[in-house]
Scaffold this motif. Sequence first.
Motif, PDB file in Angstrom:
ATOM      1  N   LYS A  17      63.810  76.645   7.434  1.00 46.49           N
ATOM      2  CA  LYS A  17      63.215  77.637   5.869  1.00 46.49           C
ATOM      3  C   LYS A  17      64.043  77.834   5.196  1.00 46.49           C
ATOM      4  CE  LYS A  17      61.492  81.394   6.975  1.00 46.49           C
ATOM      5  NZ  LYS A  17      61.182  82.385   7.138  1.00 46.49           N
ATOM      6  N   ASN A  18      64.952  78.800   5.816  1.00 44.13           N
ATOM      7  CA  ASN A  18      66.083  79.860   5.222  1.00 44.13           C
ATOM      8  C   ASN A  18      67.540  79.006   4.753  1.00 44.13           C
ATOM      9  OD1 ASN A  18      64.756  82.485   5.396  1.00 44.13           O
ATOM     10  ND2 ASN A  18      66.048  82.739   7.346  1.00 44.13           N
ATOM     11  N   PRO A  19      68.138  77.919   4.951  1.00 43.45           N
ATOM     12  CA  PRO A  19      68.593  78.094   4.344  1.00 43.45           C
ATOM     13  C   PRO A  19      68.116  76.784   3.108  1.00 43.45           C
ATOM     14  CG  PRO A  19      68.762  76.506   6.926  1.00 43.45           C
ATOM     15  CD  PRO A  19      67.731  77.734   6.986  1.00 43.45           C
TER      16      PRO A  19
ATOM     17  N   MET B 290      65.693  77.263   2.007  1.00 42.78           N
ATOM     18  CA  MET B 290      65.162  78.468   0.537  1.00 42.78           C
ATOM     19  C   MET B 290      66.812  78.748  -0.238  1.00 42.78           C
ATOM     20  SD  MET B 290      62.704  79.540  -0.773  1.00 42.78           S
ATOM     21  CE  MET B 290      62.658  80.864  -2.168  1.00 42.78           C
ATOM     22  N   PHE B 291      67.935  78.860   0.857  1.00 49.60           N
ATOM     23  CA  PHE B 291      68.973  79.197  -0.053  1.00 49.60           C
ATOM     24  C   PHE B 291      69.526  77.380  -1.420  1.00 49.60           C
ATOM     25  CE2 PHE B 291      73.738  78.786  -0.532  1.00 49.60           C
ATOM     26  CZ  PHE B 291      74.471  79.503  -1.286  1.00 49.60           C
ATOM     27  N   MET B 292      69.000  76.913  -0.675  1.00 45.48           N
ATOM     28  CA  MET B 292      69.696  75.871  -1.486  1.00 45.48           C
ATOM     29  C   MET B 292      68.926  75.480  -2.771  1.00 45.48           C
ATOM     30  SD  MET B 292      69.018  72.118  -0.579  1.00 45.48           S
ATOM     31  CE  MET B 292      67.759  71.615  -2.027  1.00 45.48           C
ATOM     32  N   ILE B 293      67.610  75.613  -2.896  1.00 51.35           N
ATOM     33  CA  ILE B 293      67.321  76.535  -3.676  1.00 51.35           C
ATOM     34  C   ILE B 293      67.543  77.281  -4.646  1.00 51.35           C
ATOM     35  CG2 ILE B 293      64.431  76.441  -4.358  1.00 51.35           C
ATOM     36  CD1 ILE B 293      63.201  74.680  -2.390  1.00 51.35           C
TER      37      ILE B 293
ATOM     38  N   VAL C  86      62.558  68.344  -1.330  1.00 51.20           N
ATOM     39  CA  VAL C  86      64.037  68.786  -1.343  1.00 51.20           C
ATOM     40  C   VAL C  86      64.961  67.858  -1.667  1.00 51.20           C
ATOM     41  CG1 VAL C  86      66.530  68.873   0.561  1.00 51.20           C
ATOM     42  CG2 VAL C  86      63.939  70.465   0.760  1.00 51.20           C
ATOM     43  N   ALA C  87      64.367  66.136  -2.074  1.00 52.68           N
ATOM     44  CA  ALA C  87      64.624  65.183  -2.379  1.00 52.68           C
ATOM     45  C   ALA C  87      64.818  66.142  -4.247  1.00 52.68           C
ATOM     46  CB  ALA C  87      63.539  64.406  -2.492  1.00 52.68           C
TER      47      ALA C  87
END
Lengths: 291, 321
Positions: free
Chosen positions: A107-109, A111-114, B43-44
């Motif tokens: 979840k956290n990675p 979320m960070f990516m977004i 994600v995609a």
Amino acid sequence: MKRSFGERLFDGSNVVLMLLLSAVTLYPFLYVLIASISDPAWVVKMRGLIWYPHGFSLDSYKLVFDNPAILTGYGNTLLYVVAGTALNILMTSLGAYALSRQSVKWKNPVMFMIVFTMFFNGGLIPTYLLINNLGMLDSRWALIIPSAMSAYNLIIMRTAFQSVPISLEESAKLDGANDFTVLFRIILPLSMPVVAVMILFYGVSHWNSWFNALIYLRTRELYPLQLILREILITNSTDSMMTGVGGADKMPIGETIKYAAIIVATVPILLLYPFLQKYFVKGVMIGAVKG
Amino acid sequence: MSLMLKQRSAAEKPAVDKNGWKYGTLRDLRINKYIYIMLVPVVAYYVLFYYVPMYGLQIAFKDYSPGLGMWGSDWVGFRYFNDFFNSYYFWRLLRNTLLLSFYELLFGFPASIILALLLNELRSSRLKRFVQTVTYMPHFISLVVVAGMLVDFLARDGLINNVLSWFGAEPVAFLRESGWFRTIFISSNVWQSVGWGSIIYLSAMSGIDPSLYEASRVDGASRWRQTLSVTLPGIMPTVVILLILQIGHFMSVGTDKILLLYNSSTYETADVIGTFVYRKGILESNFSYSSAVGLFNALINFTLLVLANAISRRTSENKLW
């Protein structure tokens, strides 16, 4: 409690100031509305403020609605708003649900990516080249797919989902429900206020969007209303709209067509707004405080 | 049923557990498989539309030609950055971008706070609701319409000049005078966003504990004193967070509104990095040069955001991360 002279002076000035601010905000719209239904010849000659229509005329509205560019623009915008918002709500719900579950390890990675994309991104040109490579240039997809969701709205929705009692989800899962059932049958129905906020935010942004259409679209038949409006209001080309109007009348009616077009493009949003107003204050609050 | 319960409680454990990374991940994937299925399109989407363009930024260091593609084009290092720094436009664009942002911060940012404070002091809740409803409204109007109204009202024979002429002023073609651009841009921004911006402060104010006001009244604090000592400190965390966010957009000030409002006679004050990137990249197809300019802009922006966050963290404990 008795108020001192100073306090009453402050309260009085505050009321006056707030009323002035409201007037300054409302008057431009009132002006446009009045001018759009007034006699075009009078509007052109008129100098200064106006408070009521002079010589009622709906000719400019007739020209706006007779205009094929405006009508296709309107149709296109409706399509982009409906299809775009539907995709937005679907994608944002999926993301918000998945990222609001405590037990998910990644979840956290994710979320960070977004969230990182809110502060740094490739920018205009690489994105344009990507859209081009995907073959979306000059197609309706370019206005729907690349704006499939917004990180800010995802945060708002996730926060709302987190406030749904976990016991409801647990009992549904005991009855054999999977996460899709939980999301669509339990969480979403219980989160209608935030869904309303999302529809308003996404819907308004699709309705008002013009820059993506400007860079991605070439074919006029695909243009949304705002691009047509830009031609009329900014580049000042009302000529194409007045093929049936005689020479001497052209100038005045060109002026009122602008006002009519503004009204036509703005009224749908303003009709939606009072119904959703009670929800969006909540939405802004959740999003900004937790974001 | 008991199996479901067991899985559930296992899933509640913290993600990184003592059983080791690999085992945890596999179990997590199995238990939360539907959730990971949901995350696939999300994600995609972010990878394709945000991370691929970040990767595409390499063309800022290449001599991109559409025929050769992103891979085949030759590396040119910092050539396009040098071209930009040495060009006639560099200082003008930097100055305009920084000044417009700075004025926006100076006038636009506090305006919402002041409006929220004044609304909070209104005694009639009906008037308060009315003013709020009215001032939120411009936020929902499209930029094209706002710019269109500005073009119309600010024309030589437009509303503003007509009103000014009552006071004997000579007509001015406001949007053709570079000296007027900043004033017009900032004041119309304030007009459009002041009400919307105040929502968040008002909700922060409604979250302040009423007993603080009572206590300060018992101590004999005037309303002004209460504003300074209770209301302002109460909304301070919100103010700081929004300030950091605003600084995070410092270099991307109103590009699309400027595109609607500017013209070659106002480039002197209106042209910003964002509009320049649009002209060079989209209109003139100088993809590499334009990407370099855009990357320079994004890097300054990101640095400012990190700095603002770090300063705020040290001084006030408020932070974005």
